[in-house]
Design an enzyme around this catalytic site. Sequence first.
Site, PDB file in Angstrom:
ATOM      1  N   ASP A   7       0.768  -1.342  -0.033  1.00  0.00           N
ATOM      2  CA  ASP A   7       0.000   0.101   0.004  1.00  0.00           C
ATOM      3  C   ASP A   7       0.830   1.371   0.186  1.00  0.00           C
ATOM      4  O   ASP A   7       2.416   1.044  -0.160  1.00  0.00           O
ATOM      5  CB  ASP A   7      -0.781  -0.109   1.142  1.00  0.00           C
ATOM      6  CG  ASP A   7      -0.355   0.224   2.593  1.00  0.00           C
ATOM      7  OD1 ASP A   7       0.741   0.258   2.832  1.00  0.00           O
ATOM      8  OD2 ASP A   7      -1.105   0.160   3.547  1.00  0.00           O
ATOM      9  N   CYS A  63       2.914  -3.341   4.095  1.00  0.00           N
ATOM     10  CA  CYS A  63       2.143  -2.128   4.532  1.00  0.00           C
ATOM     11  C   CYS A  63       2.677  -1.450   5.629  1.00  0.00           C
ATOM     12  O   CYS A  63       4.125  -1.662   5.775  1.00  0.00           O
ATOM     13  CB  CYS A  63       0.771  -2.773   4.783  1.00  0.00           C
ATOM     14  SG  CYS A  63       0.461  -3.784   6.155  1.00  0.00           S
ATOM     15  N   THR A  65       2.535  -1.763   8.690  1.00  0.00           N
ATOM     16  CA  THR A  65       2.723  -2.710  10.061  1.00  0.00           C
ATOM     17  C   THR A  65       3.075  -4.070   9.499  1.00  0.00           C
ATOM     18  O   THR A  65       3.561  -5.237  10.101  1.00  0.00           O
ATOM     19  CB  THR A  65       1.757  -2.909  10.929  1.00  0.00           C
ATOM     20  OG1 THR A  65       0.621  -3.402  10.429  1.00  0.00           O
ATOM     21  CG2 THR A  65       1.703  -1.569  11.536  1.00  0.00           C
ATOM     22  N   HIS A  96       8.560 -24.606   9.033  1.00  0.00           N
ATOM     23  CA  HIS A  96       7.573 -25.459   9.886  1.00  0.00           C
ATOM     24  C   HIS A  96       6.027 -25.230   9.289  1.00  0.00           C
ATOM     25  O   HIS A  96       5.201 -26.048   9.336  1.00  0.00           O
ATOM     26  CB  HIS A  96       7.609 -25.103  11.262  1.00  0.00           C
ATOM     27  CG  HIS A  96       8.841 -25.603  12.033  1.00  0.00           C
ATOM     28  ND1 HIS A  96       9.004 -25.494  13.212  1.00  0.00           N
ATOM     29  CD2 HIS A  96       9.617 -26.256  11.484  1.00  0.00           C
ATOM     30  CE1 HIS A  96      10.004 -26.287  13.528  1.00  0.00           C
ATOM     31  NE2 HIS A  96      10.561 -26.725  12.542  1.00  0.00           N
ATOM     32  N   HIS A 131       5.449 -31.764  10.057  1.00  0.00           N
ATOM     33  CA  HIS A 131       4.726 -30.328  10.093  1.00  0.00           C
ATOM     34  C   HIS A 131       3.743 -30.580   8.987  1.00  0.00           C
ATOM     35  O   HIS A 131       2.684 -29.558   8.938  1.00  0.00           O
ATOM     36  CB  HIS A 131       5.878 -29.454   9.649  1.00  0.00           C
ATOM     37  CG  HIS A 131       6.802 -29.116  10.604  1.00  0.00           C
ATOM     38  ND1 HIS A 131       6.734 -28.690  11.766  1.00  0.00           N
ATOM     39  CD2 HIS A 131       8.193 -29.753  10.392  1.00  0.00           C
ATOM     40  CE1 HIS A 131       7.892 -28.818  12.525  1.00  0.00           C
ATOM     41  NE2 HIS A 131       8.727 -29.335  11.798  1.00  0.00           N
TER      42      HIS A 131
HETATM   43  C1  RB5 Z   1      -1.949   2.688   6.661  1.00  0.00           C
HETATM   44  O1  RB5 Z   1      -1.853   3.956   7.204  1.00  0.00           O
HETATM   45  C2  RB5 Z   1      -1.715   1.479   7.617  1.00  0.00           C
HETATM   46  O2  RB5 Z   1      -2.863   1.318   8.304  1.00  0.00           O
HETATM   47  C3  RB5 Z   1      -1.687   0.347   6.835  1.00  0.00           C
HETATM   48  O3  RB5 Z   1      -0.168   0.400   5.980  1.00  0.00           O
HETATM   49  C4  RB5 Z   1      -1.019  -0.943   7.715  1.00  0.00           C
HETATM   50  O4  RB5 Z   1      -0.113  -0.672   8.504  1.00  0.00           O
HETATM   51  C5  RB5 Z   1      -2.240  -1.680   8.148  1.00  0.00           C
HETATM   52  O5  RB5 Z   1      -2.411  -2.872   8.693  1.00  0.00           O
END
Ligand code: RB5
Length: 146
Positions: A7, A63, A65, A96, A131
């Site tokens: 993203d 993304c 996180t 695994h 596994h």
């Molecule tokens: C975008 O601001 C953020 O929410 C997205 O990149 C991601 O981290 C969501 O899990």
Amino acid sequence: MIAIASDHAAASLRTVVRNYLKENNIPFMDMGTDEAPSDYPVMAMAVCAAVEDGTADMGVLLCGTGIGMSMTANKCKGIRAAVCTETYSAKYTRLHNDANVLCMGARVVGEGLAVEILKTFLETGFEGGRHQRRIDMMMSLEHTDD
Ligand code: RB5
């Protein structure tokens, strides 16, 4: 073939991933996006569809996180997505869990570490054996009424 996408929060990490794959002659398809803002489930679903239908062997989803991408990916058929923030998890989720989608957070890991995680993920094979039984149990939870 590796399908990659991000993203807006991870667009620059996607460039780093793309460069690594290019430099190492690893075939990849970049499924975007360069749009900002963007909705990560759209790209997650595109990459997972490519993995599920065999167009891609593995996926890489980026993304902020890595979590939103992984949550979405793990709702897609045939997908075992893992968010990794260090190389140990990247290694063992291949050994695994036979993970087929790597998720990383551009706001969590630096570019150098992200490349190490990616390299470990791509270079580690599934161990099989006991596994496989566990993966079969896990995958039996998928809805089959498609
Ligand atoms: C975008 O601001 C953020 O929410 C997205 O990149 C991601 O981290 C969501 O899990």
